[in-house]
Design an enzyme around this catalytic site. Structure first.
Site, PDB file in Angstrom:
ATOM      1  N   ASP A 166      -9.568  -3.908   4.898  1.00 39.66           N
ATOM      2  CA  ASP A 166      -8.579  -2.940   5.399  1.00 39.66           C
ATOM      3  C   ASP A 166      -8.341  -3.171   6.889  1.00 39.66           C
ATOM      4  O   ASP A 166      -8.057  -2.243   7.647  1.00 39.66           O
ATOM      5  CB  ASP A 166      -9.029  -1.509   5.135  1.00 39.66           C
ATOM      6  CG  ASP A 166      -7.875  -0.503   5.175  1.00 39.66           C
ATOM      7  OD1 ASP A 166      -6.719  -0.931   5.033  1.00 39.66           O
ATOM      8  OD2 ASP A 166      -8.122   0.699   5.360  1.00 39.66           O
ATOM      9  N   GLU A 215       0.828  -1.197   0.000  1.00 35.31           N
ATOM     10  CA  GLU A 215       0.000   0.000   0.000  1.00 35.31           C
ATOM     11  C   GLU A 215       0.870   1.257   0.000  1.00 35.31           C
ATOM     12  O   GLU A 215       0.396   2.356  -0.259  1.00 35.31           O
ATOM     13  CB  GLU A 215      -0.974   0.013   1.177  1.00 35.31           C
ATOM     14  CG  GLU A 215      -2.094   1.011   0.974  1.00 35.31           C
ATOM     15  CD  GLU A 215      -3.073   1.098   2.121  1.00 35.31           C
ATOM     16  OE1 GLU A 215      -3.991   1.923   2.038  1.00 35.31           O
ATOM     17  OE2 GLU A 215      -2.936   0.332   3.097  1.00 35.31           O
ATOM     18  N   ALA A 250      -8.581   8.962   1.423  1.00 35.70           N
ATOM     19  CA  ALA A 250      -7.212   9.376   1.096  1.00 35.70           C
ATOM     20  C   ALA A 250      -7.080   9.816  -0.360  1.00 35.70           C
ATOM     21  O   ALA A 250      -6.132   9.463  -1.066  1.00 35.70           O
ATOM     22  CB  ALA A 250      -6.210   8.266   1.415  1.00 35.70           C
ATOM     23  N   GLY A 301      -7.216   2.281   9.201  1.00 38.35           N
ATOM     24  CA  GLY A 301      -7.680   0.926   8.920  1.00 38.35           C
ATOM     25  C   GLY A 301      -9.013   0.654   9.597  1.00 38.35           C
ATOM     26  O   GLY A 301      -9.737   1.576   9.999  1.00 38.35           O
ATOM     27  N   HIS A 337      -9.304   1.848  -1.825  1.00 35.76           N
ATOM     28  CA  HIS A 337     -10.411   2.349  -0.990  1.00 35.76           C
ATOM     29  C   HIS A 337     -10.966   3.699  -1.461  1.00 35.76           C
ATOM     30  O   HIS A 337     -10.644   4.758  -0.912  1.00 35.76           O
ATOM     31  CB  HIS A 337     -10.081   2.379   0.497  1.00 35.76           C
ATOM     32  CG  HIS A 337      -8.728   2.892   0.899  1.00 35.76           C
ATOM     33  ND1 HIS A 337      -8.217   4.108   0.491  1.00 35.76           N
ATOM     34  CD2 HIS A 337      -7.782   2.357   1.707  1.00 35.76           C
ATOM     35  CE1 HIS A 337      -7.024   4.297   1.029  1.00 35.76           C
ATOM     36  NE2 HIS A 337      -6.746   3.247   1.778  1.00 35.76           N
TER      37      HIS A 337
END
Length: 381
Positions: free
Chosen positions: A274, A129, A221, A309, A217
């Site tokens: 996650d 990631e 972000a 997470g 996701h």
């Protein structure tokens, strides 16, 4: 001896089929049939249960007290049952931005764990990631470990890992030569997932055209939707690129999940956990990579309030999709076929020649039994 699993109905990765018997021999799927015929085959009567391919979690940082940032062979052996109890038979261990030594250590631990015949969890490779993400959208990543993406660094990573890297998160705006980096990844069989980014609409489109296949996701972000300023988020919703969703109703509201489903369709959505090390444990103090995380009411946050997470599991994510009106077939597809197809894995489907990794659920989607290679590895108490 052949085994025949008689169930209420079979989901094959796309839809429920008419056949209600799965035929397995030597751990491999031979096919399906309608009803039990005569013969000497072993009959496993589970006619009250739904059969689905085992769930695939392509984005998980850990569970049961173990973080893939710093993992040993024994850690992996310890946590496989945590995944099984949630119907997950395949994982892609995901590591946050880390020193390269930590990445190499993770792949070595996986390689050693696989030598044990009692280790059944399918791990086809790892997901980085980081570290090739934008500091402005780092989320719960330690900024000390972030790096600019180059083909040389990609080569160093892939050449020194003892297990395959199959996915890398990337902020495309950081690339000096997008074609060189993404082409190098493709040569190595590595998927590029765009995420932790301030990418524009045009930069995302270019990366997708060059070979990036998915978004990390979605909505988290990255720039948020804006009615005048288009970004990677707008591109994700309008294009054919695949998107990860964290369906815990914390990272995303139910309405945003429904909107994404409506715009993208069931074939483009991949549900992920996650999950971090706190998953399946009580609230308290944990870590994600080198950062401290506090978990309250199952919600994971850094000291500054940044979400770090989740404690979600894939079976819970499937149930959450059902709660908001998404079809069972589409929820299961997002947990099985879609992630396996993205990464070209031989799992996530009931298909002749594939290993017989599947889960049995009751009508309320509670996990009752899990099979790896046609052998029972988990049974609910």
């Amino acid at each position: 001896m052949r085994k025949k699993f008689l169930v209420k109905k079979i989901f094959n990765g796309h839809s429920f089929i008419e056949d209600n018997v799965l035929v397995v021999e030597d751990g491999i799927i031979l096919g399906t049939q309608e009803g039990i015929d005569t013969g000497k085959d072993e009959i496993i009567d589970r006619r009250d249960f739904i059969l689905s391919p085992g769930f695939v979690d392509k984005h998980t940082h850990g569970i049961g007290g173990v973080d893939f940032f710093d993992t040993t062979e024994n850690d992996l052996k310890t946590i496989q049952n945590y995944y099984f109890k949630h119907g997950v038979t395949t994982i892609v261990p995901t590591i946050v931005s880390a020193p390269f030594e930590n990445i190499f250590k993770l792949t070595k631990a996986i390689k050693e764990a696989k030598k044990d015949p009692n280790f059944k969890l399918n791990i086809p490779g790892i997901f980085l990631e980081g570290p090739f993400i934008n500091p402005a959208k780092k989320g719960a990543h330690d900024e000390r470990f972030l790096q600019r993406p180059t083909a040389e660094k990609l080569e160093e990573l892939s050449s020194n890992c003892e297990e395959k890297i199959i996915d890398i998160a990337l902020a495309p705006e950081l690339l000096e030569n997008p074609n060189e980096f993404i082409s190098k990844a493709a040569e190595r069989g590595i998927n590029i997932s765009l995420g932790h980014t301030e990418s524009s609409f045009e930069q995302a489109a270019q990366a997708h055209m060059l070979g990036a296949k998915s978004i990390v996701h979605l909505f988290n972000a990255m720039p948020q939707l804006h009615h005048r300023q288009n970004s990677i988020t707008t591109y994700a919703l309008l294009s054919s690129i695949k998107v990860e969703l964290i369906c815990d109703f914390i990272h995303l509201s139910p309405e945003i999940i429904k909107l994404t489903y409506k715009l993208k369709g069931p074939e483009s959505i991949i549900i992920i956990s996650d999950s971090i090390s706190a998953t399946d444990l009580s609230d308290g103090e944990y870590s994600l990579g080198a950062l401290d995380v506090k978990v309250e009411n199952g919600i994971c946050k850094l000291a500054d309030g940044t979400i770090a997470g989740s404690t979600l599991t894939i079976d819970k994510a499937v149930k959450n999709l059902i709660k908001i009106g998404i079809r069972l077939e589409d929820a299961l597809q997002a947990a099985t076929y879609n992630p396996s197809r993205l990464l070209s894995l031989e799992c996530g489907r009931v298909k002749e020649g594939f290993r017989a990794d599947f889960v049995l659920m009751d009508e309320d989607l509670n996990i009752k039994e899990v099979y790896i290679g046609g052998e029972l590895v988990y049974k609910a108490q």
